[in-house]
Design a protein around this motif. Structure first.
Motif, PDB file in Angstrom:
ATOM      1  N   LYS A 302       0.835  -1.215   0.000  1.00 22.88           N
ATOM      2  CA  LYS A 302       0.000   0.000   0.000  1.00 22.88           C
ATOM      3  C   LYS A 302       0.859   1.251   0.000  1.00 22.88           C
ATOM      4  O   LYS A 302       0.529   2.260  -0.623  1.00 22.88           O
ATOM      5  CB  LYS A 302      -0.848   0.027   1.282  1.00 22.88           C
ATOM      6  CG  LYS A 302      -2.136  -0.730   1.212  1.00 22.88           C
ATOM      7  CD  LYS A 302      -2.838  -0.393   2.487  1.00 22.88           C
ATOM      8  CE  LYS A 302      -4.186  -0.829   2.704  1.00 22.88           C
ATOM      9  NZ  LYS A 302      -4.654  -0.592   4.068  1.00 22.88           N
ATOM     10  N   LEU A 303       1.955   1.179   0.744  1.00 17.75           N
ATOM     11  CA  LEU A 303       2.849   2.339   0.864  1.00 17.75           C
ATOM     12  C   LEU A 303       3.427   2.706  -0.510  1.00 17.75           C
ATOM     13  O   LEU A 303       3.447   3.874  -0.906  1.00 17.75           O
ATOM     14  CB  LEU A 303       3.959   1.991   1.864  1.00 17.75           C
ATOM     15  CG  LEU A 303       4.999   3.034   2.230  1.00 17.75           C
ATOM     16  CD1 LEU A 303       5.473   2.806   3.662  1.00 17.75           C
ATOM     17  CD2 LEU A 303       6.191   3.016   1.306  1.00 17.75           C
ATOM     18  N   VAL A 304       3.859   1.692  -1.248  1.00 24.18           N
ATOM     19  CA  VAL A 304       4.470   1.937  -2.557  1.00 24.18           C
ATOM     20  C   VAL A 304       3.432   2.503  -3.529  1.00 24.18           C
ATOM     21  O   VAL A 304       3.690   3.486  -4.234  1.00 24.18           O
ATOM     22  CB  VAL A 304       5.139   0.641  -3.099  1.00 24.18           C
ATOM     23  CG1 VAL A 304       5.516   0.787  -4.567  1.00 24.18           C
ATOM     24  CG2 VAL A 304       6.363   0.303  -2.253  1.00 24.18           C
ATOM     25  N   VAL A 305       2.241   1.928  -3.545  1.00 25.94           N
ATOM     26  CA  VAL A 305       1.181   2.431  -4.436  1.00 25.94           C
ATOM     27  C   VAL A 305       0.883   3.889  -4.092  1.00 25.94           C
ATOM     28  O   VAL A 305       0.817   4.760  -4.967  1.00 25.94           O
ATOM     29  CB  VAL A 305      -0.095   1.554  -4.303  1.00 25.94           C
ATOM     30  CG1 VAL A 305      -1.281   2.215  -5.003  1.00 25.94           C
ATOM     31  CG2 VAL A 305       0.154   0.164  -4.854  1.00 25.94           C
ATOM     32  N   ASN A 306       0.747   4.178  -2.815  1.00 23.74           N
ATOM     33  CA  ASN A 306       0.405   5.536  -2.368  1.00 23.74           C
ATOM     34  C   ASN A 306       1.505   6.530  -2.764  1.00 23.74           C
ATOM     35  O   ASN A 306       1.219   7.627  -3.254  1.00 23.74           O
ATOM     36  CB  ASN A 306       0.172   5.534  -0.860  1.00 23.74           C
ATOM     37  CG  ASN A 306      -0.092   6.908  -0.310  1.00 23.74           C
ATOM     38  OD1 ASN A 306       0.831   7.644  -0.006  1.00 23.74           O
ATOM     39  ND2 ASN A 306      -1.369   7.273  -0.208  1.00 23.74           N
ATOM     40  N   MET A 307       2.756   6.162  -2.561  1.00 17.44           N
ATOM     41  CA  MET A 307       3.862   7.075  -2.893  1.00 17.44           C
ATOM     42  C   MET A 307       3.904   7.334  -4.401  1.00 17.44           C
ATOM     43  O   MET A 307       4.001   8.489  -4.840  1.00 17.44           O
ATOM     44  CB  MET A 307       5.195   6.485  -2.431  1.00 17.44           C
ATOM     45  CG  MET A 307       5.419   6.529  -0.944  1.00 17.44           C
ATOM     46  SD  MET A 307       5.494   8.207  -0.279  1.00 17.44           S
ATOM     47  CE  MET A 307       7.113   8.757  -0.806  1.00 17.44           C
ATOM     48  N   LEU A 308       3.826   6.271  -5.196  1.00 21.18           N
ATOM     49  CA  LEU A 308       3.941   6.450  -6.650  1.00 21.18           C
ATOM     50  C   LEU A 308       2.747   7.223  -7.202  1.00 21.18           C
ATOM     51  O   LEU A 308       2.915   8.150  -7.999  1.00 21.18           O
ATOM     52  CB  LEU A 308       4.075   5.090  -7.343  1.00 21.18           C
ATOM     53  CG  LEU A 308       5.398   4.348  -7.065  1.00 21.18           C
ATOM     54  CD1 LEU A 308       5.387   2.952  -7.705  1.00 21.18           C
ATOM     55  CD2 LEU A 308       6.610   5.125  -7.549  1.00 21.18           C
ATOM     56  N   ASP A 309       1.551   6.897  -6.740  1.00 23.85           N
ATOM     57  CA  ASP A 309       0.361   7.607  -7.228  1.00 23.85           C
ATOM     58  C   ASP A 309       0.440   9.089  -6.947  1.00 23.85           C
ATOM     59  O   ASP A 309       0.129   9.913  -7.791  1.00 23.85           O
ATOM     60  CB  ASP A 309      -0.906   7.061  -6.541  1.00 23.85           C
ATOM     61  CG  ASP A 309      -1.352   5.759  -7.169  1.00 23.85           C
ATOM     62  OD1 ASP A 309      -0.734   5.344  -8.171  1.00 23.85           O
ATOM     63  OD2 ASP A 309      -2.309   5.137  -6.644  1.00 23.85           O
TER      64      ASP A 309
END
Ligand code: AKB
Length: 312
Positions: A302-309
């Motif tokens: 979730k952290l990676v998706v949130n950062m990239l988005d």
């Protein structure tokens, strides 16, 4: 009477996001942001901003007298890598600055104060996996030494003067709204910026260096929750362990590559490797969960998706 909130060290990575959250909770007019430097970030145009050096007692007195804060967040500190480069300043800012603010809080009958500690209180002799709340504290960095001593003073000020200090041991913090500065865990924010800009990143820690980390949204929520908790729920008056997610640069890279398959990483460990090697890999936070209901929301995925988005 409405609470008046003073955030000290507001222009840093945590402060910037905390001020925004506090504005939403308390209203812009109830929040005063302060820092030794200024910032052009929009959040500081919404509330009053005052320049404040925590080593200047006269300035501190003026600010406390003028704003009469009821809740104080004292975030001003030099982080691990910067404090190693400037050890004397690290000690002065982190220790003397803290005494100055704690004393001002006593003089002005502040209701509650939040003071951040860090996983840097642990050292090479601490059990590295699932590090317990109460364990060996033999930090070998200036930053860790100041945070460890600071924790003892939090408890001391509470026991001796009834100053209602609350504290958590932050892991490495990862957010897209603000940049970190001077920490050993900063790579975990830089990597996202470089992955999107350059498609590659040269990491200053080795591939398998696992460290405790946390999404900034979780960290800010933890900060607000512990500060808002009823006093009798706060049973640890030094500082609470809190955990989010643990990963290494290699594991973070693999997760980023699920979204940017061509992303490449190289490794050039520098002086920060030694600091990282002295810190735990994962944290046991069951006491924070039991005492004031701590619960993280972000795992690595979730952290990676949130950062990239958000950084896109
Ligand atoms: C640092 O790397 O110095 C900080 C910390 C873990 O407290 N992010």
């Amino acid at each position: 009477m409405k609470d008046k909130i003073l955030v000290i060290g507001a222009c840093g990575q945590v402060g910037t996001e905390l001020v925004e959250n506090l504005q939403q909770v308390y209203g812009n007019s109830q929040v005063v942001a302060s820092d030794v430097r200024t910032s052009t970030h929009e959040v500081f145009t919404q509330s009053e901003f005052v320049q404040l050096d925590v080593l200047d007692k006269v300035q501190i007195k003026d600010v406390f007298q003028k704003y009469q804060p009821t809740i104080v967040y004292h975030l001003a500190a030099l982080l691990s890598a910067t404090a190693e480069a400037k050890p004397k300043l690290g000690w002065e800012l982190n220790m003397d600055g803290t005494f100055n603010i704690f004393d001002a809080c006593l003089d002005h009958q502040v209701k509650r104060i939040f003071w951040p500690s860090s996983i840097a209180v642990f050292g090479p002799t601490t059990p590295a996996i699932h590090t317990p709340q109460r364990t060996i504290l033999e930090p070998n960095t200036v930053y860790g030494i100041t945070k460890s001593a600071g924790e003892r003073y939090c408890e001391y000020y509470y026991n001796r003067y009834k100053l209602d200090v609350r504290s958590i041991r932050y892991p490495g913090l990862i957010g897209w709204k603000s940049l970190p500065g001077g920490g050993t865990t900063d790579y975990a924010v830089d990597i996202f910026h470089q992955a999107l800009k350059q498609g590659q990143y040269d990491c200053f820690l080795g591939p398998t260096t696992t460290l405790p980390m946390m999404h900034m949204e979780d960290a800010v929520r933890a900060t607000l929750e512990i500060t808002e908790a009823p006093s009798n729920a706060i049973k640890i008056r030094s500082s609470y362990n809190i955990a989010g997610v643990s990963f290494s640069p290699e594991e973070l890279t693999q997760e980023i590559q699920k979204h940017i398959p061509d992303f490449m990483i190289t490794y050039t460990p520098d002086h920060r490797q030694q600091i990282a090697d002295s810190w735990p890999q994962s944290i046991d936070d069951h006491i924070a969960r039991a005492d004031w209901g701590w619960q993280e929301k972000y795992n690595l995925e979730k952290l990676v998706v949130n950062m990239l988005d958000n950084l896109k």
